[in-house]
Design a protein around this motif. Sequence first.
Motif, PDB file in Angstrom:
ATOM      1  N   SER A 119       0.844  -1.191   0.000  1.00 34.16           N
ATOM      2  CA  SER A 119       0.000   0.000   0.000  1.00 34.16           C
ATOM      3  C   SER A 119       0.883   1.245   0.000  1.00 34.16           C
ATOM      4  O   SER A 119       1.963   1.268   0.590  1.00 34.16           O
ATOM      5  CB  SER A 119      -0.934  -0.019   1.202  1.00 34.16           C
ATOM      6  N   GLN A 157       4.500  -3.691   4.695  1.00 34.49           N
ATOM      7  CA  GLN A 157       4.428  -2.234   4.589  1.00 34.49           C
ATOM      8  C   GLN A 157       5.724  -1.693   3.994  1.00 34.49           C
ATOM      9  O   GLN A 157       6.808  -2.137   4.349  1.00 34.49           O
ATOM     10  CB  GLN A 157       4.231  -1.623   5.983  1.00 34.49           C
ATOM     11  N   ASN A 160       2.248 -10.986   5.984  1.00 34.51           N
ATOM     12  CA  ASN A 160       0.844 -10.956   5.592  1.00 34.51           C
ATOM     13  C   ASN A 160       0.480  -9.688   4.830  1.00 34.51           C
ATOM     14  O   ASN A 160      -0.066  -9.742   3.746  1.00 34.51           O
ATOM     15  CB  ASN A 160      -0.052 -11.081   6.839  1.00 34.51           C
ATOM     16  N   SER A 161       0.792  -8.551   5.413  1.00 30.86           N
ATOM     17  CA  SER A 161       0.527  -7.285   4.719  1.00 30.86           C
ATOM     18  C   SER A 161       1.779  -6.422   4.832  1.00 30.86           C
ATOM     19  O   SER A 161       1.891  -5.564   5.714  1.00 30.86           O
ATOM     20  CB  SER A 161      -0.674  -6.575   5.331  1.00 30.86           C
TER      21      SER A 161
END
Length: 351
Positions: free
Chosen positions: A63, A109, A106-107
């Motif tokens: 993101s 950054q 997992n996510s």
Amino acid sequence: MQGASSGIGYGLKYQARCISDVKADTDHTSFLTGTLSLKEENEVHLIRLSSGGNELICEGLFSHPNEIWDLASCPFDQRIFSTVYSTGEAYGAAIWQIPELYGELNSPQLERITSLDAHVGKIKGVLWWPSGRNDKLISIDEETLFLWSLDCSKKVAQVQSQESAGMLHNLSGGAWDPHDMNAVAAISESTTQFWDLRTMKKTNSIERAHIRNIDYNPKKKHILVTAEDESGIHIWDLRKPKVPIQELPGHAHWTWAVKCNPEQDRLILSAGTDSTVNLWLASSSTSDEFTTESLLDSPTRRIDPLLSSYSDYEDSVYGIAWSSREPWIFASLSYDGRVVVETVKALLSKK
């Protein structure tokens, strides 16, 4: 000629306009691309061509806080890249790092190494020194050119020098000369300005309106290619910058981007708002060397410089990138978020 596309596709979720070859990744053919969504959470995609060369794999999805207007991969570290972004009210630029074990998280950054926050004007682009390890960076806003010293380990970037382009000029981008670390070109509405980074003074200029994009030829000194709104593509010899040494017709609408091939000095890629990518073969008369090939180019026989045209897009194409690892492969990105990777190997073997 019209190219029958055999491209490999990949879709981003949102609109996009920036794609960059990950030059520092010497093991894979990979590209970084970022989205441009006003309302949604924006994303940076690390995509890789499979070992069989028949599919594009998403290696990493990260993101990004704002819409991405410019993205460039660091030439010496495959995990580092720069973005220029808009918050809606203002423009900013930052250097980012992909986490080392991103595939196992997992996510994952992105890690913000530092921001290039000395700008007052609207930032247009960040330039990395074209190849090899170097701590210098250039950022360009509408009015000013900044030279930075970047220390990734200390997570700091310091302004080394800066210079205004002058009140009459509205800068929109630039390119760093791969043959001369002290030379950079910056484009404005009516000129291309050439700067010496040691003195931050202008050394020369090409008076030409509506230039959208420029690229230096990495294989030939003094050769620069420009993309112009309506008048197509021009090839310049900077030793005699009054008139271009060759003109190519460009696109049916605006010619938006040009990229010289990393290895073939006559091969040029262009993209336009006519939803097309064109592959050009510049004339051998732009070469200094007298080759047997130039003897075959009969002066009475006009050779069509357009090698192939790729039109499997439904929107304007703003982003193009050659692979430096496999220089017969390129990626293109249309505004609707469609990435297409093509190979030009078969075309080159015919030449």
